[in-house]
Design an enzyme around this catalytic site. Structure first.
Site, PDB file in Angstrom:
ATOM      1  N   LYS A 144      38.205  41.212  44.987  1.00  0.00           N
ATOM      2  CA  LYS A 144      36.818  40.601  43.990  1.00  0.00           C
ATOM      3  C   LYS A 144      36.229  41.809  43.524  1.00  0.00           C
ATOM      4  O   LYS A 144      35.630  42.672  44.245  1.00  0.00           O
ATOM      5  CB  LYS A 144      36.083  39.718  44.697  1.00  0.00           C
ATOM      6  N   ILE A 145      36.397  42.022  42.109  1.00  0.00           N
ATOM      7  CA  ILE A 145      35.511  43.363  41.440  1.00  0.00           C
ATOM      8  C   ILE A 145      34.563  42.553  40.642  1.00  0.00           C
ATOM      9  O   ILE A 145      34.813  41.530  39.929  1.00  0.00           O
ATOM     10  CB  ILE A 145      36.590  44.120  40.750  1.00  0.00           C
TER      11      ILE A 145
END
Length: 367
Positions: A140-141
Site C-alpha cells: 500500500k502506497i
C-alpha cells in the site's frame, strides 16, 4: 454464505475484509470468513495493527523472543506485521490460485511517516516486498503527490500496489496515470505484465463526514438535504473516470501486452453517521470489476440485510454530477475538502503508527 453476499459477489464485486490480527489467524476465523462470507482478500493499515497489538495475548511469544534478542522497536514492528501478512497470504493462496491472481490478495502499508518522501517510500516498498515474499501481496502506497512517482517505480519493478488514501477525482486520475506509466516502463524492461496487479483505494465514508459537517454549518434546507449524498456521488464519478481510462488507446495497448486493470476499491465503507443505513456504502456502490473492503461489522450487516439491487454505479452518473453541482451551489469547496481529508488521512495513519511503536516498545520492556 448468505444469499445477499452471494448476490454481491455475483454482480462482480470482490469482498475483502478490512482487518487482520494474529488472533483472527490462529483461531481459523479468516478461513471461516472465506468459506462462509465470501471474503476473497484482506487489507491492513497502521490503525488495524495498533488495535490488534493492544488486545489479547496472541503476540506475547513473538514479543518475548524479540525482546530477548534485543531487537529495536522499528525492526520488531516489521517482524510482527510481516508475520501476520505472510500468514494471511498463505491462507488466501487458494483464492489467489483459483482466480488467476486477481483476488486472494493481502495488503501491507508502507510506514505512513514516509508519505511525503518519494525515495523512502520506494525503498520501503522494495523492503516489504522482499520481506513478505508472497506473490499475492499488495504494497500500500499513499496517493500523496510524493507517492505518485513511488507508485510508478514500484509497478515498473513488478511490485503489485494497492494505492491508498485517494479522495479526489483529480488525484485518482493522477494515480491511474502513475500506474499506466509504471506498466509502460515494466513492458519496456521486458517484465510479464500479467503478474503485476494493482487496485486503487478510493475512500468513501470520510468524504460524507467532512462534507456533512460543512453542510450542517451552512444551515440552509438545500444544504441539509444534501447530507449523506456526496461520498457515493464522488465514488460513482471515480468509476466513470476509470471507465474513461479503460477505453483509452493507452490502456488498450497495455492490455494487448497482457496487463490487467487497476480495479477501483471502495475503502472506508463503514458508515460513520448512525442515522445512515449501515450498508449504505455497500448497496450504493455495486458494479462489476470493483472491490469493496469491509470492516467485519459492515460485512455482517451486509450479509444480514444488505440490499443488492443490481448495478448502482453506471446508471447513476448523471445523478452524481448533479449532486456535485448542488454541493458547489451550497458553498462546498470540493478542493478544500479533499485537501483536508488527505492531510487528516496521513496524520491519522501516522498517529496509529506511533501508537503501534509505543505499544511494541512497552511490550518489549515487559517481556
Amino acid at each position: 454464505m448468505s444469499e445477499i453476499l452471494k448476490s454481491l459477489s455475483g454482480h462482480g464485486v470482490s469482498i475483502w475484509l478490512d482487518d487482520i490480527s494474529r488472533e483472527r489467524l490462529r483461531t481459523g476465523n479468516l478461513e471461516s470468513l472465506i468459506r462462509d462470507k465470501g471474503v476473497v482478500g484482506v487489507t491492513s493499515n497502521p490503525t488495524i495493527f495498533a488495535s490488534a497489538l493492544s488486545k489479547g495475548d496472541a503476540y506475547d511469544t513473538q514479543l518475548h523472543d524479540l525482546a530477548v534478542r534485543g531487537v529495536d522497536v522499528e525492526e520488531a514492528v516489521r517482524a510482527i506485521t510481516t508475520y501476520d501478512i505472510r500468514w494471511a497470504a498463505d491462507v488466501l493462496r487458494p483464492v489467489y490460485d483459483v482466480t488467476g491472481g486477481v483476488d486472494g490478495r493481502v495488503s501491507i502499508e508502507v510506514d505512513p511517516r514516509l508519505a511525503r518522501s518519494t525515495d523512502k517510500t520506494i525503498a520501503e516498498a522494495r523492503a516489504l516486498w522482499w520481506m513478505v515474499d508472497r506473490p499475492n501481496l499488495f504494497i500500500k502506497i499513499p496517493a500523496t503527490l510524493e507517492g505518485l512517482p513511488a507508485i510508478t517505480q514500484a509497478i515498473a519493478e513488478g511490485i503489485s500496489v494497492n494505492v491508498t488514501l485517494i479522495f479526489s477525482l483529480e488525484r485518482y486520475r493522477a494515480v491511474m496515470d502513475a500506474w499506466l506509466t509504471g506498466l509502460e516502463q515494466a513492458k519496456a524492461a521486458g517484465l510479464n505484465l500479467a503478474g503485476i496487479e494493482s487496485v486503487a483505494s478510493f475512500f468513501v465514508s470520510r468524504v460524507d463526514t467532512e462534507i456533512d459537517k460543512r453542510l450542517e454549518a451552512a444551515g440552509t434546507p438545500e444544504a441539509k438535504a444534501l447530507k449523506g449524498k456526496a461520498a457515493v456521488a464522488n465514488a460513482r464519478l471515480a468509476f466513470a473516470a476509470f471507465e474513461e481510462v479503460m477505453n483509452s488507446p493507452r490502456w488498450q495497448a497495455l492490455q494487448a501486452a497482457g496487463a490487467r486493470p487497476q480495479r477501483p476499491l471502495w475503502a472506508s465503507t463503514g458508515t460513520k453517521d448512525p442515522s445512515y443505513p449501515d450498508t449504505l456504502y455497500v448497496d450504493e456502490l455495486v458494479t462489476a470489476g470493483t472491490v469493496n473492503t469491509l470492516p467485519e461489522k459492515t460485512l455482517d450487516a451486509a450479509a444480514d440485510h444488505g440490499r443488492i439491487t443490481g448495478d448502482t454505479i453506471r446508471p447513476f452518473y448523471e445523478q452524481a454530477w448533479n449532486t456535485m453541482a448542488a454541493l458547489k451551489e451550497a458553498g462546498i469547496d470540493y478542493d478544500d475538502v479533499v485537501r483536508v481529508l488527505e492531510e487528516e488521512g496521513v496524520e491519522k495513519f501516522e498517529a496509529s503508527w506511533n501508537e503501534l511503536l509505543a505499544t511494541v516498545t512497552a511490550e518489549l520492556r515487559k517481556a
